[in-house]
Design a protein around this motif. Structure first.
Motif, PDB file in Angstrom:
ATOM      1  N   PRO A   1       0.499   3.870  -4.356  1.00  0.00           N
ATOM      2  CA  PRO A   1      -0.739   4.579  -4.015  1.00  0.00           C
ATOM      3  C   PRO A   1      -1.739   4.595  -5.150  1.00  0.00           C
ATOM      4  O   PRO A   1      -2.813   5.143  -5.011  1.00  0.00           O
ATOM      5  CB  PRO A   1      -0.242   5.992  -3.702  1.00  0.00           C
TER       6      PRO A   1
ATOM      7  N   HIS B   1       0.017   7.534   7.567  1.00  0.00           N
ATOM      8  CA  HIS B   1       1.224   7.466   6.732  1.00  0.00           C
ATOM      9  C   HIS B   1       1.175   6.295   5.750  1.00  0.00           C
ATOM     10  O   HIS B   1       2.197   5.656   5.463  1.00  0.00           O
ATOM     11  CB  HIS B   1       2.483   7.390   7.581  1.00  0.00           C
ATOM     12  N   GLY B   2      -0.026   5.968   5.270  1.00  0.00           N
ATOM     13  CA  GLY B   2      -0.174   4.919   4.270  1.00  0.00           C
ATOM     14  C   GLY B   2      -0.211   3.510   4.821  1.00  0.00           C
ATOM     15  O   GLY B   2      -0.281   2.552   4.053  1.00  0.00           O
TER      16      GLY B   2
ATOM     17  N   LYS C   1      -4.089   9.663  -2.860  1.00  0.00           N
ATOM     18  CA  LYS C   1      -2.927  10.169  -2.138  1.00  0.00           C
ATOM     19  C   LYS C   1      -2.755   9.360  -0.859  1.00  0.00           C
ATOM     20  O   LYS C   1      -3.728   8.845  -0.293  1.00  0.00           O
ATOM     21  CB  LYS C   1      -3.098  11.655  -1.806  1.00  0.00           C
ATOM     22  N   ARG C   2      -1.525   9.258  -0.455  1.00  0.00           N
ATOM     23  CA  ARG C   2      -1.226   8.539   0.776  1.00  0.00           C
ATOM     24  C   ARG C   2      -1.882   9.235   1.958  1.00  0.00           C
ATOM     25  O   ARG C   2      -1.855  10.456   2.072  1.00  0.00           O
ATOM     26  CB  ARG C   2       0.287   8.465   0.957  1.00  0.00           C
ATOM     27  N   CYS C   3      -2.503   8.454   2.833  1.00  0.00           N
ATOM     28  CA  CYS C   3      -3.169   9.012   4.011  1.00  0.00           C
ATOM     29  C   CYS C   3      -2.129   9.636   4.937  1.00  0.00           C
ATOM     30  O   CYS C   3      -1.136   8.981   5.315  1.00  0.00           O
ATOM     31  CB  CYS C   3      -3.934   7.904   4.739  1.00  0.00           C
TER      32      CYS C   3
ATOM     33  N   LYS D   1       0.833  -1.193   0.000  1.00  0.00           N
ATOM     34  CA  LYS D   1       0.000   0.000   0.000  1.00  0.00           C
ATOM     35  C   LYS D   1       0.870   1.247   0.000  1.00  0.00           C
ATOM     36  O   LYS D   1       0.592   2.225  -0.684  1.00  0.00           O
ATOM     37  CB  LYS D   1      -0.908   0.027   1.243  1.00  0.00           C
ATOM     38  N   ASP D   2       1.916   1.210   0.769  1.00  0.00           N
ATOM     39  CA  ASP D   2       2.754   2.383   0.924  1.00  0.00           C
ATOM     40  C   ASP D   2       3.507   2.708  -0.348  1.00  0.00           C
ATOM     41  O   ASP D   2       3.735   3.862  -0.682  1.00  0.00           O
ATOM     42  CB  ASP D   2       3.720   2.143   2.077  1.00  0.00           C
TER      43      ASP D   2
ATOM     44  N   GLY E   1      -5.109   3.004   3.597  1.00  0.00           N
ATOM     45  CA  GLY E   1      -3.803   3.649   3.502  1.00  0.00           C
ATOM     46  C   GLY E   1      -3.747   4.737   2.456  1.00  0.00           C
ATOM     47  O   GLY E   1      -2.747   5.435   2.325  1.00  0.00           O
ATOM     48  N   ARG E   2      -4.821   4.864   1.678  1.00  0.00           N
ATOM     49  CA  ARG E   2      -4.877   5.874   0.631  1.00  0.00           C
ATOM     50  C   ARG E   2      -6.227   6.584   0.705  1.00  0.00           C
ATOM     51  O   ARG E   2      -7.231   6.006   1.163  1.00  0.00           O
ATOM     52  CB  ARG E   2      -4.695   5.246  -0.754  1.00  0.00           C
TER      53      ARG E   2
END
Length: 378
Positions: free
Chosen positions: A9, A203-204, A197-199, A5-6, A229-230
């Protein structure tokens, strides 16, 4: 799985281009006869074409006859009323001295004001564009574009400022939009075209640690991104692209040369400094009685006037205006006037002390540097 996930995205569509330049790059547009020198950018370096090669001559030497002018007199009643109005506009001043003062002398002063007006026309041009939606294209196939000073534009009333924007005939060109390369859409530069976008909260990762618990097992799903995570990109609403802000999705632009015609009345005043106790800049806000008016394409310096300073100012200002404006502008008309500006020095006494003030202009404004009393707030 959290690491995937990180690192990813979201995917993006490679067919949607990134944003291009906001203005056409140099060389993007062809030169138009008579308008060479533009680099193509919108409003970039407007071209100032030289004025037409013409040399208007001033009228024959016009000597001004000695005017039969009577210096205006101000009565004590008028001077008192003027001072009372002045005092009422100053909250610190008391009106009692103005009501009870005793006049000693009202001394009228002859003040001439010379004014030169030069009414000019300036023309500049530059490339402009608008979205092309199938409208008529007035291009070179309809003929050669007229030169900047050959485009007919009706001027405003003489000696008044104005601006008129005109599209030069036969200067239109249709080109692919330089911002989106003809796609009509551009990649969102906030999410880089991915739509997500990454949360920023987790922090994703998709989970957050519980408050007060430092063990890894004490984590909980992130409520901001619901464990994904996004988050959807708010700038493009998750699409990954935006409608092109230049062509508004039409994919093509209609370029044309816009001629900007500016009329400006350039004014210069001269007042001989005859009263050291009265600031000359006060005359700028009042009117006088014009007893001499001379108007022509080019006026001739005044000669024969009893005040030589006025004659010298006329010669100097006319020369300055021609040197300053004739290089880039066309002089349409000039006008010179001589006004008699009322100025009275009023001397009076109050409580055994001497004071004075000035009444000036046809509006009977007042200037004083010293007043008998002032109110103070305790």
């Amino acid at each position: 799985m959290d690491e995937e996930k990180d690192d990813d995205p979201g995917a993006f569509d490679p067919s949607i281009p990134e944003e291009g330049p906001s203005a056409p790059p140099p060389g993007w547009l062809d030169d138009i006869h008579g308008y060479q020198g533009h680099r193509g950018g919108e409003g970039d370096d407007p071209l100032y074409p030289p004025p037409p090669a013409y040399t208007p001559q001033p009228e024959l030497d016009k000597n001004t006859s000695v005017p039969d002018v009577r210096v205006p007199q101000v009565s004590e009643e008028v001077a008192r009323d003027a001072l009372l109005r002045f005092v009422e506009s100053r909250w610190r001043f008391s009106s009692k001295p103005a009501r009870n003062m005793s006049f000693k002398e009202l001394r009228a002063v002859t003040v001439y004001r010379y004014r030169l007006e030069t009414f000019c026309e300036t023309r500049t041009s530059g490339w402009q564009f608008e979205p092309y939606n199938g409208q008529l294209v007035d291009g070179a196939e309809f003929g050669r574009s007229p030169l900047p000073w050959d485009v007919p534009v009706a001027p405003p009333q003489r000696f008044s400022d104005g601006v008129e924007k005109v599209r030069v005939p036969h200067s239109c060109i249709v080109k692919v939009c330089h911002m989106c390369s003809g796609c009509g859409r551009v990649r969102c530069n906030n999410c880089y075209g991915r739509g997500q976008k990454r949360c920023l909260i987790c922090h994703g990762k998709g989970f957050r640690r519980k408050p007060g618990n430092h063990k890894r097992s004490g984590s909980t799903r992130c409520t901001s991104c619901h464990g994904r995570g996004r988050k959807r990109c708010l700038s493009c609403n998750g699409q990954g692209f935006k409608t092109c802000s230049v062509c508004h999705g039409s994919q093509n632009l209609l370029h044309f040369i816009q001629l900007t015609v500016t009329w400006k009345n350039n004014v210069s005043d001269f007042v001989p400094d005859r009263q050291p106790d009265f600031p000359d800049e006060k005359f700028e806000k009042v009117t006088g009685d014009p007893f001499f008016i001379d108007e022509n394409v080019l006026v001739y310096p005044i000669r024969g006037f009893p005040d030589q300073e006025i004659c010298d100012a006329s010669s100097r200002l006319i020369q300055e205006h021609l040197q300053r404006f004739s290089a880039t502008s066309r002089v349409l008309q000039q006008r010179q006037t001589i006004e008699l500006v009322p100025l009275t020095h009023a001397f009076y006494t109050y409580s055994g002390k001497d004071f004075s003030f000035f009444v000036y202009g046809t509006e009977n404004k007042v200037f004083t540097s010293r007043y008998p009393s002032a109110c103070s707030v305790l």
